[in-house]
Scaffold this motif. Sequence first.
Motif: not given
Length: 123
Positions: A68, A103, A106, A110, A116-118, A121
């Motif tokens: 990631g 982005n 990400v 995902s 792993d990401y919110t 992030d």
Amino acid sequence: MTQPTITSVDVYCSQGDEARRQQHREFCAEVGAVPFPMSEAALALLPALQAIESNFCAGSLHIVMEDGNLDDTCVQYAIDDAVKDGNAEEERIARALAALSYNERVALYSCFVPNDYTADDLD
């Protein structure tokens, strides 16, 4: 009429048979997985990544798609590693990842690892 936005959670929860898809839906609900919107460019790259997913841990894309690390430096490392290894397919995929925004990366990551990401992030 506009097309509904496909998200990373949609992709993750559409994989496997019905029992597996149900497990994915429950997992996403449990961990509060963020449904990142998928761009057309990210969706276009998805089949190539799915085709080599079982090799993420051993291939040039390991630090990006397994760990990631989605910043430009890590994606460039994956490109360089694929070139060094002579792996044209992973080089092609890594170069396509480099063309995506952070982005978009990400959202694509995902689809494989939804927790792993919110939203915090994102750039």
